[in-house]
Each structure stands twice: as C-alpha cells, then as structure tokens.
Motif scaffolding. Sequence first.
Motif, PDB file in Angstrom:
ATOM      1  N   LEU A 215      52.751  49.603  90.875  1.00 49.15           N
ATOM      2  CA  LEU A 215      53.478  49.574  89.602  1.00 49.15           C
ATOM      3  C   LEU A 215      54.669  50.528  89.608  1.00 49.15           C
ATOM      4  CD1 LEU A 215      50.399  49.642  87.192  1.00 49.15           C
ATOM      5  CD2 LEU A 215      51.727  47.656  87.906  1.00 49.15           C
TER       6      LEU A 215
ATOM      7  N   GLU B  75      46.491  50.967  88.958  1.00 51.06           N
ATOM      8  CA  GLU B  75      47.213  51.556  90.079  1.00 51.06           C
ATOM      9  C   GLU B  75      46.271  52.349  90.989  1.00 51.06           C
ATOM     10  OE1 GLU B  75      51.426  53.854  90.798  1.00 51.06           O
ATOM     11  OE2 GLU B  75      50.319  54.256  88.949  1.00 51.06           O
TER      12      GLU B  75
ATOM     13  N   SER C 227      57.515  48.279  84.392  1.00 61.39           N
ATOM     14  CA  SER C 227      56.766  48.366  83.148  1.00 61.39           C
ATOM     15  C   SER C 227      55.417  47.692  83.369  1.00 61.39           C
ATOM     16  CB  SER C 227      57.539  47.669  82.026  1.00 61.39           C
ATOM     17  OG  SER C 227      58.763  48.322  81.788  1.00 61.39           O
ATOM     18  N   PHE C 228      54.372  48.250  82.749  1.00 57.73           N
ATOM     19  CA  PHE C 228      53.033  47.721  82.956  1.00 57.73           C
ATOM     20  C   PHE C 228      52.810  46.517  82.047  1.00 57.73           C
ATOM     21  CE2 PHE C 228      48.349  48.007  82.012  1.00 57.73           C
ATOM     22  CZ  PHE C 228      47.949  47.507  83.238  1.00 57.73           C
ATOM     23  N   ASP C 229      52.616  45.342  82.644  1.00 54.91           N
ATOM     24  CA  ASP C 229      52.350  44.105  81.904  1.00 54.91           C
ATOM     25  C   ASP C 229      50.936  43.665  82.268  1.00 54.91           C
ATOM     26  OD1 ASP C 229      52.361  41.760  80.556  1.00 54.91           O
ATOM     27  OD2 ASP C 229      53.926  40.786  81.751  1.00 54.91           O
ATOM     28  N   PHE C 230      49.967  44.076  81.417  1.00 52.44           N
ATOM     29  CA  PHE C 230      48.567  43.888  81.750  1.00 52.44           C
ATOM     30  C   PHE C 230      48.223  42.413  81.959  1.00 52.44           C
ATOM     31  CE2 PHE C 230      44.028  43.509  80.453  1.00 52.44           C
ATOM     32  CZ  PHE C 230      43.479  44.291  81.447  1.00 52.44           C
TER      33      PHE C 230
ATOM     34  N   GLU D  83      55.705  53.135  75.686  1.00 53.38           N
ATOM     35  CA  GLU D  83      54.586  52.449  76.318  1.00 53.38           C
ATOM     36  C   GLU D  83      53.433  53.404  76.563  1.00 53.38           C
ATOM     37  OE1 GLU D  83      53.639  49.832  80.369  1.00 53.38           O
ATOM     38  OE2 GLU D  83      55.651  50.641  80.004  1.00 53.38           O
TER      39      GLU D  83
ATOM     40  N   GLN E  98      49.364  53.844  74.934  1.00 50.79           N
ATOM     41  CA  GLN E  98      48.160  53.981  75.744  1.00 50.79           C
ATOM     42  C   GLN E  98      47.386  55.242  75.360  1.00 50.79           C
ATOM     43  OE1 GLN E  98      49.577  53.845  79.761  1.00 50.79           O
ATOM     44  NE2 GLN E  98      50.267  51.714  79.623  1.00 50.79           N
TER      45      GLN E  98
ATOM     46  N   GLU F 223      46.707  51.072  82.799  1.00 46.73           N
ATOM     47  CA  GLU F 223      47.732  51.132  83.837  1.00 46.73           C
ATOM     48  C   GLU F 223      47.274  52.023  84.982  1.00 46.73           C
ATOM     49  OE1 GLU F 223      52.438  52.408  84.421  1.00 46.73           O
ATOM     50  OE2 GLU F 223      51.506  52.468  82.432  1.00 46.73           O
TER      51      GLU F 223
END
Length: 605
Positions: A536, A529, A540-543, A498, A502, A525
């Motif tokens: 977060l 934050e 997991s970062f779920d935009f 992930e 990015q 992300e």
Amino acid sequence: MVVALIAGVGFNAQTGAQNTESTPESFEIGSVGTDHSDGVLRLSAEVTNPDADAQTGTVALRIDQNGDGTFETPVERRQITFASGEQRDISFDQSTEKMSSGTYHYGVFVWSEDSTTEAHKSVTVDIEQPPKFRLSGVSNTISVVKGESAGLSFEVTNVGDSTRTRLVNLAVDSNGDGAFDATEEVDTAILKLEPEQSNLVSLEIPTDGLDAGTYNFRVGTETNSVSGVLTVLRPATYDIQFTSIPENVTKDDPLNASVKVTNTGDIGDTATVTFGPENGSEYVTESVTLAPGEEATLNLSQNTQNVTRGDTTFVASVGSANDSANVYVLGPYFKVTRLHDTKMGRDGTDLWVNIEARVTNMGDIPATETVRLQIDLDGDDRPERVGLNRTLTLGVGDRETISFEVPTKMNDQDAAVAPSEGTYIYGVFSDETNETGVFTVRTDSDSSSSLDGSSVNDGSTDDSATGDSTDADSTQYATLDEITQEKYGRYFDDLSGETKTQVEELRSRQPFADGYAITDVLTREELAEQKYNVDLEGESFDFHSLDIELQQQIEADFDSQFQSEDGDRYESWEELAQSMYGTDFDSLTEEQQAEVKAEYEKQFE
C-alpha cells in the motif's frame, strides 16, 4: 456578282468580257471562276482554240494593283498547245496567307504565237482575312515537381491586317483521352494586338490535381496552337527505418541509434533528420542530401538526462516519414513513504518538529540522490525548499529512514527555518516522488506532552474536546490524542482525514481485547499491509478493492482486537444472506445475490 465565304475568307467576284481586236483565229476566253480554300485563291478560265489547226498559245494572269485597269503586274503565265477546237479549263492558284484584306482586280489574258492581238477577261475579288495570332517560342517539353506550378512563356504575334483581341488558352489532357475539353483548361490570357504587334505571354500549369507522370498539353488561339509534353515529377520523398537501436539505456547515458534514409522521389534534395523521445522537447538533428533513389545510413546520439525512467518511445523522422522504437530507460526511483512528524514540546508549547520518512530505491540501478525537506512557509500551498537535505546512496531495493529536526520560534533558536505558531504543509521530495503532510505549531495550555513525544495520561478526560466517554463501570478509554501519540507520535488533528477515520473507529470500539495495548491494535489498513503483505506504499487504502475473501479475513482479525461486538460488520456474504433472507448465499437468485453484495459493500463506504 458572286459572293462567297470559303474556309474563313469572303470575296466578291465580278467578270466581264473585253475582246481586243480579236480575229477568228485567236483564242477565246469563256467564263472565269474563283474559289478559295485552305488559304489558296484559285482563278480558273475556260480557254478555247477555235482555229482549224492546232496552235500554241500563252495564258497569263495579271493584277491591276493601282486600279487604273491596265493589269500591269504579271502574276503567272503558261504556254499551252491546243488541238483544233480544243477547250481547256486553265487554273491559277494564289496563296492568300500574306494578302491583306481588301479588293483585288485580276485579269486572265490569252494570245497565240501567230497573233498580235490578245483576249482577256477580268474578275474582281474581295479578300477579308480572319484574325491571325501566331505563337512562337513554345517549349514542347516541360518538367515540374508535383505541388509546384509549371511556367510556360512564349511570344504571340498578330500576323493579320487589323487590330484584334483574342483569347490564348492553355489546357492539359489530365484524363489521357487525347482530347482537350473545357474542363481541362488550366490558364488563359486575353490579348489585344495591332497588326504585326507581338507580346510575351506567361501561363502556368498547377500540379496539385495531377499525379506524377506525363501529360500532353496544348496552348493556342482560334487560329494557331502548339502541343507539348508535361512531366510531373515526384518531389524528394523519404523513407526512414531504424537499423539498430538498443532495447534499454541507462539514464544520463547517450542513446546511440542508426537509421537508413532513402529518397524515393524523382529529384534530389537536402532533408533534416530528427531523433528524440516522442513526447520530449529535446532532440538531435542531422542533414542529409540524397539523389533520387539514393540511400544513406546515419548514426544518431540522443542524451537521456531529461528522459523519464521506464518505457519511452523514441522517434526518428524525416519529412512526413518516421519510424519509432520502444527503449526502456534504466534509472533510479527513490520512492518516499511513511512520512510522519512528531512534535516535541514542553508546557503545551511545540519547541521543534521531528519529521521522518522512508526512502526506497525502487528503480533499476544503484544511485545517489539528494532528498529534500520542503515546507510551505509563505502560505501558497506549495512547499518550498528550506535548505534541509539528505544525500542518500541506495542500491536497487535498498531503503533508508531519514529524519529532519525543525526548530520552531518557541525554541528561541536563531535557525534558518523556525516556523511560528500555525499550520504548515510539508513534504519530503526526491527527484522522482514525494509525500506531503501537515503539521501544526501551537501553544495549547490544555494539552501536555513530554520531551520524548510520548503521550501522558493524567486520568482525566475531556468529552467536549475528543468525544470520548467512559462506560458504566468507570473503565477509562484512551482519547484520540492518546491513541495517535502511542501509535504514530502525532496529535490527532495532524493526521490525514483517512487515518483520522480509522483512529476514530479504534476509539469507538474500546475496550480492547484482553492483553491488547494501544500499540497492539491495528487498523484494517495496517492489518492488510503487515499481516497479509498488501503493498500500500504511497496509495490510498481502498478496502473493498481487495479480494472479497481477503476482506473477510481482515474484518475477522480486526473484530478480534475488541471485547465488544457492537459495530461489527458482516464478515461474509453468507452471514449477510442468512440475515437478509434466512438462507445460504448460493441458494439466492442472481438478483438477491446482487442485493447482498451491494449491501455488503455499503459497510465500507
């Protein structure tokens, strides 16, 4: 000869007149008849006084037992006064209950007081007794606990005069209609008995299909039956209720509760009460003995050492009854976040790995815990303990960053943990949570790094290794490793998938906006934050799970970090609606709005 069968008894009757030296003054005997009903043999004779004067006579019944015609055995006699010319029917009743089957010869005799002669007539009777099985010792009251079988034992005797086989059956009037039909028979026995032979019979009444209460029962044969009353009792049946239990308890402290147990059954018994967490394997037990209708209060104590922090359902149960209560277990929760590693090396060789993590007590109480570094050294994909620990004391909400320094084989150190060249799964573990990652120990002559872990840029690029390139005016872009070393102190290959994605977008969007260094540029992300306080940690970062307006704000902030507009996403549904349909979003149909939203979401897949 007359043949008759009355009430189960068959007999033949034969009559004949034998007047012995009769005179006109003596009594006369007319017809002699026989009848049998209800176990009684009745012999009747017509007796007449032919004399002109009243006279007293004797009428007697005798039996010829040896068959010689002498009628030597008297059975019954009567003295009767007859009027002149009077005729009477004189009857004699004989019980046949104790008579055996066979032929019997009876004679009716009559004479007067003044006469020395007598008149008589004889009759022959054939007695055939039905089979008779007599029951004795049958209890007329039975009590049994529902679910068990009631036993009934008694003696059966053949009181008949021949060997017979008969059925003995037991029935219960289960529907209470006062009758015993074939469907209510619950047990049977077949007996073959010789005359006067007895046998003990045991039958059972199952109670599975009967409710608690009283029922009539009957046991018998074709000739004899006995009735009684069956009482079906409720077994010891329990009810349990919490009378006191706290709303919360501190982990490792005992949970003390009180329960009331009541026996609602018809019999007393001893039962076991259990108390513990609903899905746990540890519980306490206590025995209680209660008479019917009795209740008792028990004080129970359950250890919470192995109970997880948070809402827990505790259950007290006895038999099939239970009661439950929710208790919040107060405890620490040392959450591990922000795990990363920094490889410190010289001449392309990793000499040691520095691992850091942040530990936050997100629980309910201050606590001291040991936090462990674990590394998968045996290649089974499960990090094992390596003896590197940190003991932390944290108040509620307190956090602390901890680090572990792991020497490698390249360091030539005689250390307990010294990974050789290769890739390792590692993690920092508290008693409640953990976070894992991967680091690589390697010798790479094409890479260089200083002992403090900061990246070194010698002005050269390696497009084949990193995919980086320069623009037409020879502006030099940062490589993937340079970005990750500056931002995270790690090699690009050591990042999670992930984070790699990015970082690749940061590299592809170069050059950065004026005044922005590598460490100033943030991923989406990091913007969520750090700028918008989106929590977060450990997720997991779920935009696209964020609110749509927040997505658009973060997207605008992200684009502002770069000089080029290439690769920009649509910042709003409105912008995409103008691009797709040439009008504002609110003017679209519901179907068109759905298409705009779907196309917008595709940007983040």
